[in-house]
Design a protein around this motif. Structure first.
Motif, short mmCIF file in Angstrom:
data_model
loop_
_atom_site.label_atom_id
_atom_site.label_comp_id
_atom_site.label_asym_id
_atom_site.label_seq_id
_atom_site.Cartn_x
_atom_site.Cartn_y
_atom_site.Cartn_z
N GLY A 298 39.38 32.41 38.76
CA GLY A 298 40.11 31.93 37.61
C GLY A 298 40.24 32.96 36.50
O GLY A 298 41.28 33.09 35.87
N ARG A 299 39.19 33.71 36.27
CA ARG A 299 39.25 34.65 35.15
C ARG A 299 40.23 35.77 35.41
O ARG A 299 40.87 36.26 34.50
N ALA A 300 40.32 36.15 36.66
CA ALA A 300 41.28 37.20 36.98
C ALA A 300 42.70 36.71 36.76
O ALA A 300 43.57 37.45 36.27
N VAL A 301 42.94 35.46 37.10
CA VAL A 301 44.27 34.89 36.89
C VAL A 301 44.60 34.87 35.40
O VAL A 301 45.70 35.25 34.98
N LEU A 302 43.63 34.44 34.60
CA LEU A 302 43.88 34.41 33.15
C LEU A 302 44.12 35.80 32.61
O LEU A 302 45.00 36.01 31.77
#
Lengths: 168, 331, 101
Positions: free
Chosen positions: B146-150
């Motif tokens: 998720g953090r990479a997507v954000l």
């Protein structure tokens, strides 16, 4: 085989592969990527007819900007990480049958119409199309502008965060 | 010289394939060398501006530090996260890099030579931020976290927001020069002055905008270490990480060269050959970007968005309308 | 290439898009299929106006209008996705100070 013919062949194959991926792959993200590839292929087809301006516009918008917006929609639409339930086999076959029937009907209509014979390949200048946009097709031009403006306003309105009724 | 080489190659394999091969080799080779040089230049500039020593272990005096870094990155073991979408994960670093190379082929090197002389060259340049944005999202999403997507979405928001004033200022140049062909834009600057004289606002907005599109500080949110949102680059090891860094420097150089073509007269200059002048002007713009990176504080993301959409884009629009008014009045 | 090849390609692309429109469940996938159909129509119109005796710029005009329409509907789909996601989740994640950098 001329360069234009070879370009059409390669571009058409790329576009069809991308299109099959766009409708066939399970994840919506992969569909968007397939769509981008398909639009690159379609741009190549336009290039082979001599419409280089339209090809670049397709690469820029349909192959670049639209997939970016679609991917944002995919990333926001993901319900807790699982793909939506795919349709059953009967529904898929039915859809394929309807699609095939539609394509055949379209082909019959289009190929049966009496088009005047080709006068050889001509270069179409984008400047001429721009001129026609402002003279003959100015109504369509303005309507599309209004449509895009309304779509933007509507999109912002729909997606706007509702202020809570009570502060705190 | 280049056209001589091309005619030499055209004998065995034909004109068009010769241009393709020569163009690919030249662009890849030149950009690679320039990027290595840029990495070294970055260290020198940062050291001078921040008044510190920098890395001096690698002899002589740390000049070969770039080579040491590259060797280290090449030697790293390539890991792929388990949750990663394998094909997209592998394709993404390459796709971040690819549009830059396409744009590099459009820039006119000297009087008669650009690798691709396209009537709508400037429009193709507009495709660069869109494809880079798509590739960044691919890179972030395929890491499966998720953090990479954000982090990827933040990068893309930055690229799009600051790509707007870049595109609008480029459009102002098109209004003046009446053509989208990069070669003709340079030739038009031969008759009138450099476009930076006619379009100072557009030139300033362009340089600020490409600093953000290339994710350079003070717009360096994607590479900031203290931000909790993950970074696209954090998910990759070894050569794939090097690809992203490579892409950033190359992007900076190519966009700088484009700015030199649009605003500073491209390859024109009195004594030196065309490509040398182009490199000098491109490096001037790149040096500007490096200077601001090591001098200014990093902008917070909200501030960056407000700056881009609230000030830069309207300024570019006003500039465009004013230019259109001028051009239509003066003929 | 003869006109028939371009028309066949366009019709095939249209059929694939139609299949996607009927078969896919996700909103964005349906949008992708619709845009595929629009692109197929553009290909057909451009081929017909360029390779036959009619005015080629008409194809360009129609295609640019279709691209504008596609862009508008993609923006609308994005906003619908945002609204649906927010409605289904219920919590407001945007104002979280931990995420702001």
């Amino acid at each position: 085989m001329s360069w234009a013919g070879a370009l059409f062949g390669v571009a058409a194959v790329i576009a069809l592969i991308g299109a099959v991926g766009a409708v066939g792959l399970r994840s919506a993200f992969h569909n968007v990527l397939g769509f981008a590839v398909a639009m690159l292929g379609v741009a190549g087809v336009f290039l082979s007819v001599g419409h280089d301006f339209l090809a670049i516009v397709f690469v820029l918008i349909c192959g670049g900007a639209l997939p970016v917006v679609m991917v944002h929609a995919v990333l926001l639409n993901r319900p807790a990480g699982e793909a939506p339930r795919p349709r059953g086999r009967a529904a898929t076959l039915g859809a394929a049958a309807v699609a095939a029937a539609g394509a055949v009907a379209a082909w019959l209509v289009v190929s049966g119409a009496p088009w005047p014979p080709a006068g050889g390949r001509r270069e179409v200048e984008a400047a001429w199309a721009g001129y026609r946009f402002l003279t003959d097709y100015v109504l369509a031009f303005e309507l599309v502008s209004v449509l895009i403006a309304v779509a933007m306003i509507g999109a912002v309105t729909v997606a706007r965060r509702r202020r809570p009724k009570s502060e705190g | 010289m280049l056209s001589g080489l091309r005619d030499l190659l055209a004998g065995p394999i034909g004109q068009f394939p010769a241009t393709l091969v020569l163009g690919a080799v030249c662009i890849l080779g030149c950009l690679s060398l320039n990027t290595l040089f840029l990495a070294w230049l970055e260290r020198v500039v940062s050291v001078r501006i921040q008044r510190r020593l920098g890395p001096v272990e690698v002899k002589p005096q740390g000049a070969l530090q770039t080579a040491a870094d590259v060797t280290m990155l090449l030697g790293r073991r390539l890991l792929t996260p388990v949750a990663a979408d394998r094909h997209v994960y592998l394709a993404a670093p390459v796709l971040v890099f690819a549009p830059t190379l396409c744009v590099a082929s459009l820039i006119p090197l000297s009087g008669a030579e650009a690798f691709a002389d396209v009537p709508y060259g400037l429009l193709m340049v507009g495709a660069l931020p869109c494809f880079t944005a798509l590739a960044i999202i691919m890179a972030g999403w395929s890491s499966g976290e998720g953090r990479a997507v954000l982090g990827a979405m933040r990068s893309v928001a930055q690229v799009i927001a600051c790509g707007m004033p870049v595109l609008l200022s480029v459009l102002s140049v098109v209004l003046i020069s009446q053509t989208m062909n990069l070669r003709r834009i340079v030739e038009a600057q031969q008759h009138t002055a450099w476009y930076v004289v006619y379009q100072p606002v557009a030139a300033a907005l362009y340089v600020i905008g490409i600093a953000a599109v290339a994710s350079r500080a003070p717009f360096g949110i994607p590479e900031a270490g203290s931000v909790p949102i993950g970074d696209v680059r954090a998910e990759r090891a070894g050569m794939r990480l090097a690809m992203f860094r490579f892409a950033e420097h190359t992007n900076m150089l190519v966009l700088g060269a484009l700015g030199a073509t649009l605003f500073l007269g491209g390859w024109m200059g009195p004594f030196l050959p065309g490509p040398v002048w182009l490199l000098l002007k491109a490096y001037a713009i790149v040096f500007l970007m490096m200077w601001t990176r090591w001098t200014c504080r990093r902008l917070r993301f909200g501030r960056l968005m407000r700056l881009a959409w609230g000030y830069l884009a309207p300024a570019a629009l006003v500039n465009l309308v004013a230019t259109a008014a001028f051009v239509s009045v003066l003929g | 290439m003869p006109l028939a090849a371009y028309l066949a390609f366009g019709t095939l692309l249209f059929g694939i898009g139609l299949f996607g429109l009927l078969q896919r469940r996700s909103l964005v996938s349906v949008l992708v299929a619709i845009d595929l159909m629009l692109a197929a129509v553009s290909v057909n119109v451009v081929a017909l106006t360029t390779l036959s005796g009619r005015d080629g710029s008409l194809g360009l005009v129609v295609s640019l209008i279709l691209v504008g329409v596609a862009a508008a509907e993609t923006a609308v789909v994005l906003s619908l996705s945002v609204a649906a996601e927010r409605r289904s989740r219920g919590a407001d994640v945007e104002g979280d100070p931990e995420i702001e950098g």
